[in-house]
Scaffold this motif. Structure first.
Motif: not given
Length: 339
Positions: A74-78, A94-98
């Motif tokens: 994933y590119d981003l996890i919300l 280990g992916r970018p997350a908010r």
């Protein structure tokens, strides 16, 4: 293309409240591929959503779910749940997350000391703020709920008294202190005085049966008076339909009465007139109906409210005034064929 994972494990209402995020990300992020992760029990809430490209479910093993999600890169996890399990998932992926801010401290202040530091912002807008770095903005289109055609309820299958219009009452809630006692539900039905559909799961069947029995005995049952305008007529739908079927009955209702629960948010998705009934929880938590046409029914300024951000199996104060003292003072929209 951006591949985005949205996580919300439970429950019905909370998942429905994430639907503006799903839609806005899909429509506003160029080339977005949107995946949603939830518990297996809630898969059908999302399965028919056209803005979701793939659904992943937590079943028995977090490890199995992790293996499936790792393959997606994933590119981003919300993270719109933000609990221990979602934090483990984010860490291991280990992916970018908010992550959504649950405002637990502010809720604790409100429950423990009745000090309200909650922002005057609906939880939907707080969910959307999690996606703000993507350039996502609220499109003002409200909540979504999509019912597969096979689950739509044909009103011709209802009793004749309900085929041309009715009011819906969602009698259930996960916790006792969020539900009206049966005698007060009966009082509410008397006040409505028209065709009523009772909605709920199998766990609500005993209470629904008590209400049904009350209104099929004299003086409410009369073979000489078939006019629904003259009396309360109950159709007990509790336990008879799956969630989508109940949602279909909500969609086709003239107005909906509901506790602070999932069917209330489904009613908001269909822009129904909602009478929102609050016991131990309060609208200040930010989870009131996300629609314009609703009325809150609650006992304001009660010293013990809110006693919990979720609920209890019995009233901690033993008086249950939050439900016992609600004033059923409301004006109903007319059922179409009675207007």
């Amino acid at each position: 293309m951006k591949k985005i994972l949205i996580i919300r494990f439970s429950s019905i209402g909370d998942i429905v409240l994430t639907t503006p995020v799903i839609r806005c990300v899909k429509e506003q992020v160029l080339g977005a591929e949107v995946h949603f992760c939830t518990k297996a029990a809630f898969r059908n809430i999302i399965a028919s959503n056209p803005y979701v490209d793939k659904v992943f479910c937590l079943e028995n093993s977090l490890k199995d779910l992790l293996l499936q999600l790792k393959a997606e890169r994933y590119d981003l996890i919300l993270d719109l749940h933000n609990n221990l399990r979602t934090r483990v998932l984010k860490s291991r992926l280990g992916r970018p997350a908010r992550s959504f801010d649950k405002l637990n401290y502010q809720k604790w202040l409100l429950v423990k000391f009745k000090i309200n530091r909650m922002p005057d912002v609906h939880i939907v807008d707080r969910y959307l703020a999690t996606a703000a770095p993507l350039g996502v903005q609220n499109d003002g289109e409200g909540l979504d709920y999509f019912i597969p055609e096979k689950d739509e309820i044909d009103l011709s299958t209802l009793p004749a008294s309900h085929q041309k219009g009715y009011y819906a009452i969602a009698i259930g809630a996960q916790h006792y202190t969020k539900r009206l006692p049966v005698d007060r539900l009966i009082e509410l039905c008397e006040k409505i005085n028209g065709p009523i559909v009772l909605l709920g799961g199998k766990e609500d069947v005993p209470i629904a049966h008590m209400i049904e029995v009350f209104f099929t005995s004299e003086p409410y049952h009369s073979h000489e008076s078939p006019n629904p305008a003259n009396r309360t007529i109950i159709y007990n739908a509790c336990g008879k339909y799956n969630l989508n079927g109940s949602a279909s009955l909500v969609r086709q209702a003239q107005a909906v009465f509901s506790h602070d629960t999932g069917l209330m948010h489904i009613a908001a998705a269909f822009q129904k007139k909602i009478y929102s009934i609050w016991g131990n929880t309060v609208p200040a938590f930010g989870m009131y109906p996300y629609t314009k046409d609703f009325e809150v029914m609650e006992v304001k300024n009660l010293y013990c409210r809110p006693c919990s951000k979720i609920g209890y199996t019995k009233c901690p104060e033993r008086h249950f005034r939050c439900m016992r003292e609600i004033n059923f003072d409301f004006q109903l929209p007319e059922v179409d064929h009675l207007a």
